[in-house]
Design an enzyme around this catalytic site. Structure first.
Site: not given
Ligand SMILES: [Fe+2]
Length: 434
Positions: A341, A365, A371
């Protein structure tokens, strides 16, 4: 500027800047009207399935092949594909807003820098996540990218995209999609008017073209509606004089002089076209009972890979919306997943990171990197009075990809890299009460 647009996504658009310039009944008559040159631009293989096939016929004053010789062009900040030489940290990464200094003299092409990328342009797989900071309009300079389509997300300053198919004006909050191989240039009217440097995000998509996602049980309405996409009408430049064409091909940059404007298409028809879309028209769907759906419910456009449901890239937005769920932790939950991401923030505040994630910044991420909400967001959301709440004045987005993003060496060395990012979770205590 008041511009006219044609509506729809991947429609059979048809437009002419001069009456009668569009041939009727055949694509390449022996002599086209007004003695224009017919030219086909195919964005997909000829034999791609009909529902994916994109091509347009352009009727132009001179064909694209008329240009001077190409010479190497220096653009060192726009990198392509995964750089396997970079030691990728296996942890969450975040960047403060991209600094604007020095950008006033740059245009959209020279001001482009890759933050992170995956895949390989030659394999037609993966994407680049880029940012531009620029203060100068491209005047007699045009750009064409043979490596992929560009999804442009302006964050600060309007863009005027002059393309072979016509002109689009794109403001922050809107997005634009320029197909692979379509020549364009970028004007920065706000920067030219003294409003400062323009900045934005770009997804360079080396893979399958972006399309609207399937809607499944949602039905025939919702998310981004096709009719809200806008394609330009045919327009051509009349001024005489030369141009410089910059071309990106195979990750390298080239330039060639042209004795005429490449924006010389008098009429065109077909379903390959630049388009723009106002995210304010996104019909956001969420939970009206408890929990919340996966963020894929916010997908605007998707570029599929060869594996069904596992995208080369999903373009996902987090626009203003109501939160009404009962007995629910309302920000995004803690998670890690296969997909990687890359996030940006156009304006406002992102609910999982109210303080540290700023407009013009970015976070990354990657695959299986844990996260979630920072300490402040967790604490607030765990104790909030769960009245219906409007998340307003906010627009975050995500380029989500099945391929791990590798930041460029420059992005990892940048002073904008937030070296304290992990601290935003450091205060999350063990609060187990047996
Ligand atoms: Fe996420």
């Amino acid at each position: 500027m008041t511009l006219t647009y044609q509506r729809g996504f991947g429609n059979e658009y048809a437009t002419e800047a001069v009456p009668g310039a569009l041939p009727q009944g055949r694509n390449s008559p022996q002599r086209a009207p007004h003695d224009l040159y017919p030219e086909l631009v195919s964005g997909t293989a000829f034999t791609a399935p009909r529902h994916e096939n994109r091509r347009s016929w352009l009727y132009r004053r001179q064909p694209s092949v008329v240009s001077g010789r190409y010479q190497p062009y220096t653009q060192t900040t726009w990198q392509s594909g995964a750089d396997r030489g970079v030691a990728l940290p296996p942890e969450p990464l975040r960047w403060h807003p991209m600094p604007l200094d020095g950008a006033a003299a740059l245009d959209f092409v020279d001001g482009m820098r890759t933050v992170a990328a995956n895949g390989d342009v030659e394999a037609q797989a993966g994407i680049g996540a880029l940012m531009y900071v620029a203060g100068r309009s491209m005047a007699r300079r045009a750009f064409v990218n043979a490596d992929g389509e560009l999804l442009i997300v302006p964050q600060q300053g309007r863009l005027v995209l002059t393309t072979e198919m016509g002109v689009l004006e794109v403001s922050p909050g809107e997005i634009a999609l320029v197909p692979r191989g379509v020549v364009f240039k970028v004007g920065l009217p706000d920067s030219e008017a003294g409003a400062g440097v323009s900045r934005g995000y770009v997804c360079e998509n080396y893979g399958a073209q972006f399309r609207l996602p399937e809607l499944g049980p949602i039905g025939s309405n919702g998310l981004a509606n096709a009719r809200d996409f806008e394609a330009p009408v045919a327009a051509f430049e009349q001024e005489e004089g030369g141009y410089e064409l910059v071309k990106k091909a195979g990750g390298r940059f080239w330039q060639a002089p042209m004795k005429h404007s490449p924006f010389n298409v008098v009429a065109w028809h077909g379903n390959l076209s630049p388009v723009k879309y106002d995210t304010a028209n996104f019909m956001t769907i969420g939970s009206i009972s408890f929990d919340h759906p996966d963020p894929s419910i916010f997908t605007v456009l998707t570029s599929p890979s060869d594996t069904p449901g596992t995208a080369n890239c999903d373009f996902v937005i987090f626009p203003p919306r109501w939160l009404v769920m009962e007995d629910t932790f309302r920000p995004p939950w803690y998670h890690r997943n296969l997909m990687s991401e890359f996030m940006g923030l156009v304006y406002g505040e992102y609910d999982a990171k109210p303080g540290g994630f700023k407009p013009g910044g970015a976070s990354l991420h990657n695959c299986m990197v844990p996260h979630g909400p920072d300490e402040e967001a967790f604490s607030k959301a765990s104790h909030a009075d769960l009245k219906p709440q409007k998340l307003d004045n906010t627009l975050a987005f995500m380029f989500e990809s099945r391929y791990r993003f590798i930041p460029t060496a420059a992005a990892l060395a940048s002073p904008a890299l937030d070296t304290d990012y992990a601290d935003c979770w450091a205060g999350l205590k063990d609060q187990f009460k047996p």
